[in-house]
Design a protein around this motif. Structure first.
Motif, PDB file in Angstrom:
ATOM      1  N   ARG A   8       0.799  -1.229   0.000  1.00  0.00           N
ATOM      2  CA  ARG A   8       0.000   0.000   0.000  1.00  0.00           C
ATOM      3  C   ARG A   8       0.828   1.274   0.000  1.00  0.00           C
ATOM      4  N   LEU A   9       2.134   1.129   0.077  1.00  0.00           N
ATOM      5  CA  LEU A   9       2.992   2.292   0.297  1.00  0.00           C
ATOM      6  C   LEU A   9       4.154   2.357  -0.678  1.00  0.00           C
ATOM      7  N   VAL A  64       6.758   8.383   3.732  1.00  0.00           N
ATOM      8  CA  VAL A  64       5.857   7.236   3.596  1.00  0.00           C
ATOM      9  C   VAL A  64       4.653   7.733   2.799  1.00  0.00           C
ATOM     10  N   TYR A  65       4.583   7.287   1.544  1.00  0.00           N
ATOM     11  CA  TYR A  65       3.555   7.730   0.599  1.00  0.00           C
ATOM     12  C   TYR A  65       2.510   6.632   0.459  1.00  0.00           C
ATOM     13  N   GLU A  66       1.257   6.968   0.763  1.00  0.00           N
ATOM     14  CA  GLU A  66       0.159   6.005   0.681  1.00  0.00           C
ATOM     15  C   GLU A  66      -0.442   6.089  -0.721  1.00  0.00           C
ATOM     16  N   THR A  67      -0.521   4.944  -1.400  1.00  0.00           N
ATOM     17  CA  THR A  67      -0.842   4.941  -2.825  1.00  0.00           C
ATOM     18  C   THR A  67      -2.327   5.095  -3.153  1.00  0.00           C
ATOM     19  N   TYR A 101      -0.081   0.859   8.812  1.00  0.00           N
ATOM     20  CA  TYR A 101       0.887   1.554   7.954  1.00  0.00           C
ATOM     21  C   TYR A 101       2.280   1.648   8.595  1.00  0.00           C
ATOM     22  N   ALA A 105       5.512   0.162   6.822  1.00  0.00           N
ATOM     23  CA  ALA A 105       6.625   1.046   6.461  1.00  0.00           C
ATOM     24  C   ALA A 105       7.907   0.643   7.189  1.00  0.00           C
TER      25      ALA A 105
END
Length: 190
Positions: A8-9, A64-67, A101, A105
């Motif tokens: 997801r990240l 941390v980039y959440e897609t 998350y 991560a």
């Protein structure tokens, strides 16, 4: 350039354009009940832009980039302390907490630190009353090595705000027992 993709990240280097997302995360962190257990971060627009520029110049602080929502929801830091060793920190924006998350991560960054950076040990620390962070470190396989009194902030009258905190250690050999195949994490299929 660091770019680690999970289910997801995307964990990646910061870009200077990320300053507003980082400001939201830091302002949120500073409003948290757990803020007294860490160094105070500046929150003004100018200070955050400077910090974001500093983050973007290196690979110690990873966004941390959440897609799905397509936004930065936190960061993980790796700050070298000795040869073969680093200290890990993490922060997730409160609307995205308690959804796994931080685990996702940190697991990815730990795998990166051991397999790509070739590190042997990762340390971390947290206040014992910061239950989410304390529990996450245990879940990730860190072992408590020390407990003591610490203070990062003061009351308005200058009195130190003391708390009981713990230091943790994760060694590569213990990590490899949990994840014996380099690059194999819970979101990847063998």
């Amino acid at each position: 350039m660091v770019s680690i993709q999970t289910g997801r990240l995307i964990i990646r280097n910061f870009f200077v354009e990320d300053w507003k997302a980082l400001q939201d995360i830091i302002v949120d962190k500073e409003a948290s009940e757990f803020a007294i257990y860490d160094y105070q971060f500046p929150t003004s627009e100018q200070e955050i832009q400077e910090i974001t520029g500093w983050f973007a110049d290196g690979s110690n602080y990873l966004a941390v980039y959440e897609t799905v929502n397509r936004r930065i929801i936190g960061f993980v830091s790796l700050n070298g302390t000795a040869p073969g060793e680093t200290d890990m920190g993490f922060c997730i924006y409160s609307p995205f907490q308690r959804k796994g998350y931080a685990t996702e991560a940190c697991t990815a960054v730990i795998g990166y630190a051991f397999s790509i950076l070739g590190l042997e040990r990762i340390t971390s620390g947290t206040a014992n009353k910061n239950y989410p962070s304390y529990n996450l470190l245990n879940k990730l396989g860190f072992k408590k090595t020390h407990e003591g009194i610490a203070s990062f902030r003061k009351t308005p009258d200058g009195t130190p705000i003391d708390f009981t905190g713990s230091l943790f250690l994760l060694e590569k050999r213990d990590w490899l027992i949990k994840y014996p195949s380099p690059g194999l994490f819970p979101w990847q299929k063998p």
